[in-house]
Design a protein around this motif. Structure first.
Motif, short mmCIF file in Angstrom:
data_model
loop_
_atom_site.label_atom_id
_atom_site.label_comp_id
_atom_site.label_asym_id
_atom_site.label_seq_id
_atom_site.Cartn_x
_atom_site.Cartn_y
_atom_site.Cartn_z
N THR A 235 -2.09 -13.11 -7.55
CA THR A 235 -0.66 -13.02 -7.26
C THR A 235 -0.42 -12.19 -6.00
O THR A 235 0.39 -12.56 -5.14
CB THR A 235 0.09 -12.41 -8.46
N THR A 236 -1.14 -11.09 -5.88
CA THR A 236 -0.96 -10.21 -4.73
C THR A 236 -1.45 -10.88 -3.44
O THR A 236 -0.82 -10.75 -2.39
CB THR A 236 -1.66 -8.87 -4.97
N ILE A 237 -2.54 -11.61 -3.52
CA ILE A 237 -3.02 -12.37 -2.36
C ILE A 237 -1.96 -13.38 -1.93
O ILE A 237 -1.66 -13.52 -0.73
CB ILE A 237 -4.37 -13.06 -2.65
N ALA A 238 -1.38 -14.08 -2.89
CA ALA A 238 -0.34 -15.07 -2.56
C ALA A 238 0.87 -14.39 -1.92
O ALA A 238 1.46 -14.92 -0.96
CB ALA A 238 0.08 -15.83 -3.83
N GLN A 239 1.24 -13.22 -2.41
CA GLN A 239 2.38 -12.49 -1.82
C GLN A 239 2.06 -12.03 -0.40
O GLN A 239 2.92 -12.08 0.49
CB GLN A 239 2.74 -11.30 -2.71
N ALA A 240 0.83 -11.59 -0.17
CA ALA A 240 0.43 -11.15 1.16
C ALA A 240 0.43 -12.34 2.13
O ALA A 240 0.87 -12.22 3.27
CB ALA A 240 -0.95 -10.49 1.11
N ARG A 241 -0.06 -13.48 1.66
CA ARG A 241 -0.03 -14.69 2.50
C ARG A 241 1.40 -15.06 2.84
O ARG A 241 1.71 -15.42 3.99
CB ARG A 241 -0.69 -15.87 1.77
N ALA A 242 2.29 -14.99 1.86
CA ALA A 242 3.70 -15.32 2.11
C ALA A 242 4.30 -14.37 3.14
O ALA A 242 5.07 -14.78 4.02
CB ALA A 242 4.50 -15.29 0.81
N ALA A 243 3.93 -13.09 3.06
CA ALA A 243 4.45 -12.11 4.03
C ALA A 243 3.94 -12.42 5.44
O ALA A 243 4.69 -12.33 6.41
CB ALA A 243 4.03 -10.70 3.61
#
Length: 149
Positions: free
Chosen positions: A78-86
């Motif tokens: 989830t955190t990787i996906a959020q970082a990618r989105a950022a």
């Protein structure tokens, strides 16, 4: 003697060189973009590049010790996906001025937008070049048109 045709070609080449330089600069800036996200309770912190490559995984606290492997795995994903989105959001901000209205960079990069939206049906060009395309060079005979069979 410079003809309108010659000037039109020179103008197109100048425009091409300018756009190419701008594209190189945009690529350089995109390559510098990173996105970072931190999971709830500070269990994991992830940094990724604009291309989605994970460059850092940190565990700011010992909270991950109290998590099951499945919980930790889910938190990391989830955190990787959020970082990618950022990171993609930053790419979108960087490129928003160069994209046509309604085209979102993040959607393009994630395959959710049609890349043909970047190119108009009727390319922009000087009138002299458009006239040449339609009628041939003014000081030369009109080239024969091929007849598609």
């Amino acid at each position: 003697m410079t003809t309108p045709y010659d000037q039109g070609i020179e103008d197109l080449m100048a425009l091409y060189r300018k756009q190419r330089q701008e594209a190189k600069e945009t690529r350089r800036r995109i390559n510098e973009i990173t996105g970072t996200a931190t999971a709830p309770r500070q269990t994991v912190k992830v940094t990724v590049t604009a291309q989605g490559e994970v460059t850092a995984i940190e565990f700011p606290t010992g909270a991950y010790h109290r998590m099951t492997p499945k919980e930790l795995s889910e938190a990391m994903l989830t955190t990787i996906a959020q970082a990618r989105a950022a990171a993609l959001e930053q790419v979108g901000e960087l490129t928003s001025l160069t994209l046509p209205p309604g085209v979102n960079a993040a959607d393009l990069l994630q395959g959710r937008a049609d890349p043909t939206l970047l190119l108009s049906e009727d390319p922009t060009m000087p009138d002299s070049v458009r006239d040449y395309i339609e009628h041939g060079r003014p000081d030369m005979p009109t080239p024969p048109r091929s007849n598609p069979s």
